[in-house]
Design a protein around this motif. Structure first.
Motif, PDB file in Angstrom:
ATOM      1  N   GLY A 153       1.819   2.120  -3.346  1.00 36.76           N
ATOM      2  CA  GLY A 153       0.734   2.529  -4.228  1.00 36.76           C
ATOM      3  C   GLY A 153       0.261   1.448  -5.168  1.00 36.76           C
ATOM      4  O   GLY A 153      -0.332   1.741  -6.214  1.00 36.76           O
ATOM      5  N   ALA A 154       0.497   0.181  -4.814  1.00 42.80           N
ATOM      6  CA  ALA A 154       0.085  -0.926  -5.686  1.00 42.80           C
ATOM      7  C   ALA A 154      -1.320  -1.384  -5.315  1.00 42.80           C
ATOM      8  O   ALA A 154      -1.662  -1.442  -4.130  1.00 42.80           O
ATOM      9  N   PRO A 155      -2.161  -1.711  -6.301  1.00 44.05           N
ATOM     10  CA  PRO A 155      -3.443  -2.338  -5.967  1.00 44.05           C
ATOM     11  C   PRO A 155      -3.206  -3.739  -5.412  1.00 44.05           C
ATOM     12  O   PRO A 155      -2.272  -4.434  -5.841  1.00 44.05           O
TER      13      PRO A 155
ATOM     14  N   ALA B  28      -7.182  -0.121  -9.777  1.00 38.89           N
ATOM     15  CA  ALA B  28      -6.012   0.423 -10.462  1.00 38.89           C
ATOM     16  C   ALA B  28      -6.254   1.833 -10.975  1.00 38.89           C
ATOM     17  O   ALA B  28      -5.332   2.513 -11.424  1.00 38.89           O
TER      18      ALA B  28
ATOM     19  N   ARG C 112       0.828  -1.207   0.000  1.00 37.05           N
ATOM     20  CA  ARG C 112       0.000   0.000   0.000  1.00 37.05           C
ATOM     21  C   ARG C 112       0.860   1.255   0.000  1.00 37.05           C
ATOM     22  O   ARG C 112       0.516   2.261  -0.626  1.00 37.05           O
TER      23      ARG C 112
ATOM     24  N   ASP D 117      -7.204  -0.166  -3.401  1.00 36.02           N
ATOM     25  CA  ASP D 117      -6.873   0.598  -4.595  1.00 36.02           C
ATOM     26  C   ASP D 117      -5.540   1.318  -4.437  1.00 36.02           C
ATOM     27  O   ASP D 117      -4.866   1.222  -3.406  1.00 36.02           O
ATOM     28  N   THR D 118      -5.166   2.050  -5.473  1.00 33.31           N
ATOM     29  CA  THR D 118      -3.878   2.747  -5.491  1.00 33.31           C
ATOM     30  C   THR D 118      -3.930   4.073  -4.754  1.00 33.31           C
ATOM     31  O   THR D 118      -2.888   4.717  -4.598  1.00 33.31           O
TER      32      THR D 118
END
Length: 705
Positions: A608-610, A704, A605, A678-679
């Motif tokens: 910033g990755a889903p 995404a 997280r 989510d991102t």
């Protein structure tokens, strides 16, 4: 002219004077205008006026702190001498994510109220025209500065004007929606554990705090794009923030002011630097909002309704299919005996309710003792799984005719048939719950999640409602003579049906063998297979004793062998299965995944990755069906690759306190639980218990952005 006549003429002039008026201005991507809560104003009176923006779809303007980018809306008045106007009463903002940045602003319609005060010597009977220049930064993928020269004309009358007209209601609602001050204490601390903001007060105690968020007035104190964690406490909450460059200055901030979004309410707060109070944390995150139902906000009546619906749907879950054989067999024997059929239905209901309430009581006691257990805990124990596998095998052998219990099909439930077969029907209900309940049906999850956080009486009522829903179809059929009359009269067909219904029970025994293998490894499988052979021999000897002489010796030998088989699977203690590479045990899937851990989730997280999180268990048939029907699909694999989402799998086949705690944080008491992060650092979306390939793909694409 008399004074009375002069006053009358003046009043008539005021009555026929034009009401407040203003013309909207189209700046290009929004329409702006000045509006008033009254139709006139009196000398010395203070009224509410407002700047109204009607923003084009897809575009937005900005709050007082625009966040990572943007510029706040501004207004500059040109007023006659003696007139004055106050600052905006800012409305609660909305986060406006754009790539790695997050701004704060508004979309659609926004009304920003202000106070307007007339001088005491304002001439009555003469309208006044007020002028202002408004400046906006309006953004979509691009940002455009736009301006508007606005006018508002108000009649001046002798008596104080009351709110009326088209805009009285909208301005009143805007004032009501604005962040308000409350009796809240706020403290922040920046340490090695990060920047934490603690807020306590009576309005927060016991409130629904899902989605809580802090909007600072100063754009330099926090990283606006970083996720904000929530930890509830008995008297409030603590938000985990990421400090920004203001805290790198030689003199870091000692005050941090802004707007707290606490659930659906907004409060203006001013936090002082200092130690955090203990009563603002310690209870974990609130139940999460999302695509699935949540336990947050449920009361006892709604939880009971959800429980009944969940119990009804549980009859359709794959884990119940083997038990349907026992139900069908027990009813078939009394299809044309209405009184006996009703007795079967009530006995089954009693067995279901007794077992649900017993399991609920064990859960309540275990949780009160500090154990992290949840729904389905009985199948986390290898000895229980092994014993159930032997029981399923014994039932299947009875249905196949290897041995007989009583003279009718009423004994197929367990061999405990008593007078009229009611004990057998009762035990069918017991076994149905023990094997079927670990599967979580839709509506069950929020109901059980709510029940396991309440007092014992409320919890037991919800579990009783679940049992009523689960037993309702079978009981309804047993009390429906018209449906039962459609079955053929008892005859040879019943013996054929009985033998056909043995095979689902063999399948249930095989499934439990597989679960045991995943829990305790190959040696446990070998032990259970050996015990199964011994139990089968015991069943054959018992069946032989029913048709040959030497009955006592044969039955004694059968009893000894059966006891040995059960002891073999209960003792000694099972060892955990050795799973290569630390991989999660679960249904075979073609998707690459990583084992779930809170640390790995936090790391992803922060990047910033889903993330797609699947909490599953080998003994949860619903989980395994979802694996094959929805997850192990090319579309999902391609969506994971194209969105860059990471698949984390949390395996609850064996008891795991970390996963149990995570389930509880999301208002759940059992698996499956599917979360999509989510991102943008938002709270996760909870997917339904029954998945489809398309549903998972759409959730990943939405996460995404």
């Amino acid at each position: 002219m008399t004074p009375r006549l002069a006053g009358l003429i003046l009043a008539l002039l005021v009555l026929i004077a034009p009401a407040a008026r203003a013309a909207p201005v189209d700046t290009g991507h929004l329409k702006a205008e000045l509006i008033a809560q009254t139709q006139a104003i009196a000398p010395g009176q203070t009224i509410q006026v407002a700047l109204r923006q009607q923003i084009d779809k897809g575009w937005h303007t900005y709050w007082r702190n625009p966040g990572d980018s943007g510029e706040a809306t501004k207004i500059a008045w040109t007023l006659p001498p003696g007139w004055s106007a106050g600052d905006f009463v800012w409305q609660p903002p909305e986060p406006q994510p754009a790539g790695p940045l997050v701004s704060y602003g508004y979309s659609g319609e926004v009304i920003l109220p202000m106070t307007l005060t007339a001088p005491a010597d304002a001439p009555v009977g003469q309208p006044v025209t007020l002028r202002a220049a408004a400046a906006f930064l309006v953004c979509e993928e691009i940002c455009i500065p736009e301006d508007a020269l606005l006018e508002l004309t108000l009649p001046v009358q002798a008596q104080a004007a009351q709110p009326s007209g088209r805009w009285a209601g909208p301005i009143a609602r805007a004032l009501e929606a604005a962040p308000r001050r409350a009796d809240l204490a706020a403290v922040f601390e920046n340490s090695d554990q990060g920047l934490r903001l603690a807020i306590t007060g009576a309005v927060l105690a016991g409130a629904n705090l899902a989605g809580s968020y802090f909007f600072p007035f100063d754009g330099a104190v926090i990283d606006h794009a970083a996720p904000q964690s929530i930890d509830r406490g008995p008297q409030g909450l603590t938000l985990g923030l990421t400090a920004s460059y203001a805290f790198q200055m030689p003199e870091p901030p000692q005050i941090m002011a802004g707007v707290l979004k606490a659930g659906d309410a907004y409060y203006e707060i001013e936090a002082q630097a200092g130690p955090l109070p203990a009563e603002a944390a310690g209870l974990g995150p609130p139940a999460t909002r999302g695509g699935g139902l949540s336990a947050a906000g449920l009361g006892l009546p709604l939880a009971m309704v959800f429980a009944v619906l969940g119990g009804l749907i549980l009859n359709l879950m794959p884990c119940v299919f083997p038990i349907l054989a026992m139900k069908a067999a027990s009813l078939a024997g009394h299809a044309h005996e209405a009184k006996a059929a009703r007795g079967q239905g009530l006995a089954f209901l009693a067995g279901v309710l007794a077992t649900f309430l017993t399991l609920a009581g064990v859960l309540i006691i275990a949780q009160a003792a500090g154990a992290a257990v949840g729904w389905g805990f009985q199948l986390q124990s290898p000895p229980v799984v092994a014993a159930l596998a032997l029981l399923m095998l014994a039932v299947a052998l009875n249905l196949s005719g290897v041995f007989e219990i009583g003279t009718s099909l009423q004994g197929v439930g367990s061999g405990l048939a008593g007078r009229g077969g009611l004990a057998g029907a009762f035990f069918v209900g017991v076994l149905a719950v023990v094997v079927a309940a670990p599967c979580t049906a839709p509506f069950m999850a929020p109901a059980l999640g709510w029940a396991l956080t309440q007092n014992a009486a409320s919890s037991l009522l919800v579990f009783a409602a679940l049992g009523l829903g689960f037993a309702a179809p079978f009981v309804a059929v047993s009390f429906a003579p018209g449906l039962l009359a459609r079955l053929p009269r008892p005859g040879p067909w019943m013996d054929h049906l009985r033998k056909v219904l043995a095979f689902p029970m063999y399948g249930a025994a095989a499934w439990l063998l597989w679960v045991l293998t995943l829990q305790a490894g190959p040696m446990a499988m070998a032990r259970l297979l050996a015990a199964a052979i011994v139990l089968a021999l015991a069943a054959w000897l018992f069946g032989l004793s029913q048709v040959r002489s030497g009955r006592l010796a044969l039955r004694g030998g059968a009893a000894v062998l059966a006891i040995l088989a059960v002891v073999a699977v209960l003792f000694p203690a099972y060892q955990g299965a050795a799973l290569p590479g630390g991989e999660s045990s679960g249904a075979v899937a073609e998707l690459p995944y990583e084992p779930y851990s809170a640390e790995r989730l936090a790391e992803l997280r922060a990047q910033g990755a889903p993330v797609f999180v699947n909490f599953t268990a080998a003994w949860c048939v619903t989980c395994q069906v979802n694996e094959q029907v929805a997850l192990a699909r090319q579309g999902v694999a391609e969506s994971l690759a194209s969105t860059g989402a990471v698949y984390l799998k949390g395996d609850w086949t064996r008891k795991d306190d970390v996963i149990a705690a995570e389930l509880a944080r999301h208002g759940r008491a059992g698996v499956p639980l599917y979360l999509v992060y989510d991102t943008r650092g938002s709270e996760p979306v909870i997917l339904p218990q029954i998945l489809t390939e398309g549903l998972v793909v759409r959730a990943l694409e939405a996460a995404a952005g």
